[in-house]
Scaffold this active site. Structure first.
Site, PDB file in Angstrom:
ATOM      1  N   HIS A  30      -6.201  -1.160  -1.255  1.00 32.73           N
ATOM      2  CA  HIS A  30      -6.612  -2.922  -1.155  1.00 32.73           C
ATOM      3  C   HIS A  30      -7.777  -3.400  -1.769  1.00 32.73           C
ATOM      4  O   HIS A  30      -7.825  -4.466  -2.478  1.00 32.73           O
ATOM      5  CB  HIS A  30      -6.359  -2.985   0.176  1.00 32.73           C
TER       6      HIS A  30
ATOM      7  N   ARG B 265      -0.124   3.110   6.447  1.00 30.13           N
ATOM      8  CA  ARG B 265       0.560   4.094   7.372  1.00 30.13           C
ATOM      9  C   ARG B 265       0.197   5.487   7.535  1.00 30.13           C
ATOM     10  O   ARG B 265       0.629   6.213   8.302  1.00 30.13           O
ATOM     11  CB  ARG B 265       2.303   3.997   7.098  1.00 30.13           C
TER      12      ARG B 265
ATOM     13  N   VAL C 115      -3.686   4.119  -6.228  1.00 30.67           N
ATOM     14  CA  VAL C 115      -4.828   4.477  -5.710  1.00 30.67           C
ATOM     15  C   VAL C 115      -4.609   5.901  -4.740  1.00 30.67           C
ATOM     16  O   VAL C 115      -3.771   5.447  -3.714  1.00 30.67           O
ATOM     17  CB  VAL C 115      -5.996   3.484  -4.990  1.00 30.67           C
TER      18      VAL C 115
HETATM   19  P1  AMP Z   1       0.228  -3.783   2.042  1.00 32.30           P
HETATM   20  O1  AMP Z   1      -0.745  -4.296   2.918  1.00 32.30           O
HETATM   21  O2  AMP Z   1       0.664  -2.297   2.333  1.00 32.30           O
HETATM   22  O3  AMP Z   1       1.315  -4.675   2.157  1.00 32.30           O
HETATM   23  O4  AMP Z   1      -0.047  -3.829   0.529  1.00 32.30           O
HETATM   24  C1  AMP Z   1      -0.998  -4.946  -0.059  1.00 32.30           C
HETATM   25  C2  AMP Z   1      -0.991  -4.693  -1.448  1.00 32.30           C
HETATM   26  O5  AMP Z   1      -1.770  -3.316  -1.756  1.00 32.30           O
HETATM   27  C3  AMP Z   1       0.395  -4.337  -2.277  1.00 32.30           C
HETATM   28  O6  AMP Z   1       0.403  -5.007  -3.463  1.00 32.30           O
HETATM   29  C4  AMP Z   1       0.350  -3.076  -2.400  1.00 32.30           C
HETATM   30  O7  AMP Z   1       1.356  -2.261  -3.415  1.00 32.30           O
HETATM   31  C5  AMP Z   1      -0.918  -2.639  -2.550  1.00 32.30           C
HETATM   32  N1  AMP Z   1      -1.184  -1.130  -2.421  1.00 32.30           N
HETATM   33  C6  AMP Z   1      -0.998  -0.325  -1.013  1.00 32.30           C
HETATM   34  N2  AMP Z   1      -1.448   0.793  -1.399  1.00 32.30           N
HETATM   35  C7  AMP Z   1      -1.826   0.905  -2.525  1.00 32.30           C
HETATM   36  C8  AMP Z   1      -2.334   2.277  -3.096  1.00 32.30           C
HETATM   37  N3  AMP Z   1      -2.357   3.200  -2.663  1.00 32.30           N
HETATM   38  N4  AMP Z   1      -2.508   1.902  -4.378  1.00 32.30           N
HETATM   39  C9  AMP Z   1      -2.551   0.564  -5.044  1.00 32.30           C
HETATM   40  N5  AMP Z   1      -1.981  -0.445  -4.445  1.00 32.30           N
HETATM   41  C10 AMP Z   1      -1.706  -0.307  -3.195  1.00 32.30           C
END
Ligand code: AMP
Length: 281
Positions: free
Chosen positions: A37, A187, A176
């Site tokens: 993030h 998670r 990442v």
């Molecule tokens: P989330 O809070 O899981 O809905 O993720 C929010 C944003 O962060 C989304 O655009 C995800 O694709 C991105 N995101 C989550 N984990 C990663 C990661 N490991 N690498 C790159 N982007 C991520």
């Protein structure tokens, strides 16, 4: 950094910035920030005058038996981390304001939402497309940043933006990872020590596939079988899907020609993890 809860407050703030000629980048999130993030936020900051991060655990993208109620949350920590990345505004709307009584307007991106994660999470992408559309309408950013970790989500959003002529530039951010390769995810906190070891099977499986292709293997079924064997050799893993196909149309392919998307969803204990890579011939 300003924290805004109301939709009207967010609208007003964004309008003021736009009137001042400032460009805005939106980073939609569900919070419980990790380096993935934060990296999206820094990229946003390098591309726009102001960064708006939305923090909203979107009930509409969780199925009835999924982890909505136990999804990890830590607003204080998130707020500090976002501020440190130079975020201008954290937008944290209430679910009741986003989905008021009588809410009945949904966005469905057909085709692209059906396979991969959509097969086992039937209403997931309807929830994702609808919340992202709402955030884009409320904030009206110049650009919005999404991680490639959620590859299908990125494809769904790009298609929605194209099909609905939304005036926003969608920017993809690379995955990442932890130092050992595990893709960062909110998670991952659910995993105990033993499960954490099994979780590494996803990344290892993707690397295995990359090596097979680098050595000249072009057969989809062969790659998928090798991956299946690798993941199943770890304790407590259950494969939801292994997808190999076209990164644009998300249609399956049997032969690896040009660029192919290899995407995985695997249950490790009670935690469902996803990861992906682009295989190039
Ligand atoms: P989330 O809070 O899981 O809905 O993720 C929010 C944003 O962060 C989304 O655009 C995800 O694709 C991105 N995101 C989550 N984990 C990663 C990661 N490991 N690498 C790159 N982007 C991520």
């Amino acid at each position: 950094m300003k924290t805004i809860n109301s939709i009207s407050g967010m609208r007003k703030k964004a309008l003021k910035w736009r009137q001042e000629g400032l460009s805005i980048a939106l980073v939609p999130t569900m919070g419980f920030f990790h380096e993935g993030h934060l990296s999206l936020m820094r990229t946003a900051k390098s591309k726009a005058d102001l960064v708006v991060v939305s923090l909203f655990v979107n009930p509409a993208q969780f199925g009835p038996n999924e982890d909505l109620s136990r999804y990890p949350r830590d607003f204080e920590r998130d707020s500090k981390l976002a501020e440190r990345q130079g975020v201008g505004c954290l937008f944290c709307p209430d679910a009741g304001d986003i989905y008021p009584p009588g809410f009945q307007t949904w966005i469905r991106v057909e085709g692209l939402s059906h396979g991969l994660c959509g097969a086992s999470r039937p209403e997931h992408f309807r929830g994702v497309a609808t919340i992202v559309a709402k955030l884009l309408i409320i904030v009206q950013p110049d650009m919005a940043i999404f991680g490639q970790k959620d590859f299908q989500q990125l494809r769904v959003i790009r298609r929605m933006v194209r099909d609905l002529n939304m005036p926003v530039n969608i920017i993809a951010h690379p995955i990442v990872r932890e130092p050992d390769g595990l893709a960062m995810s909110s998670r991952n906190i659910y995993l105990d020590a033993k499960e954490r070891e099994s979780a590494l099977s996803l990344f290892q499986a993707l690397r295995l596939a990359e090596k097979m292709v680098a050595k000249g293997c072009r057969s989809g079924p062969e790659v998928i079988q090798a991956i299946r064997n690798h993941i199943q050799s770890f304790d407590n893993t259950k494969i939801d899907y292994i997808f190999l196909g076209d990164p644009e149309s998300l249609e399956e392919c049997r032969e690896i020609v040009g660029e192919a998307l290899l995407a995985l969803a695997v249950w490790v204990g009670k935690t469902r993890l996803i990861d992906n890579t682009l295989l190039t011939q």
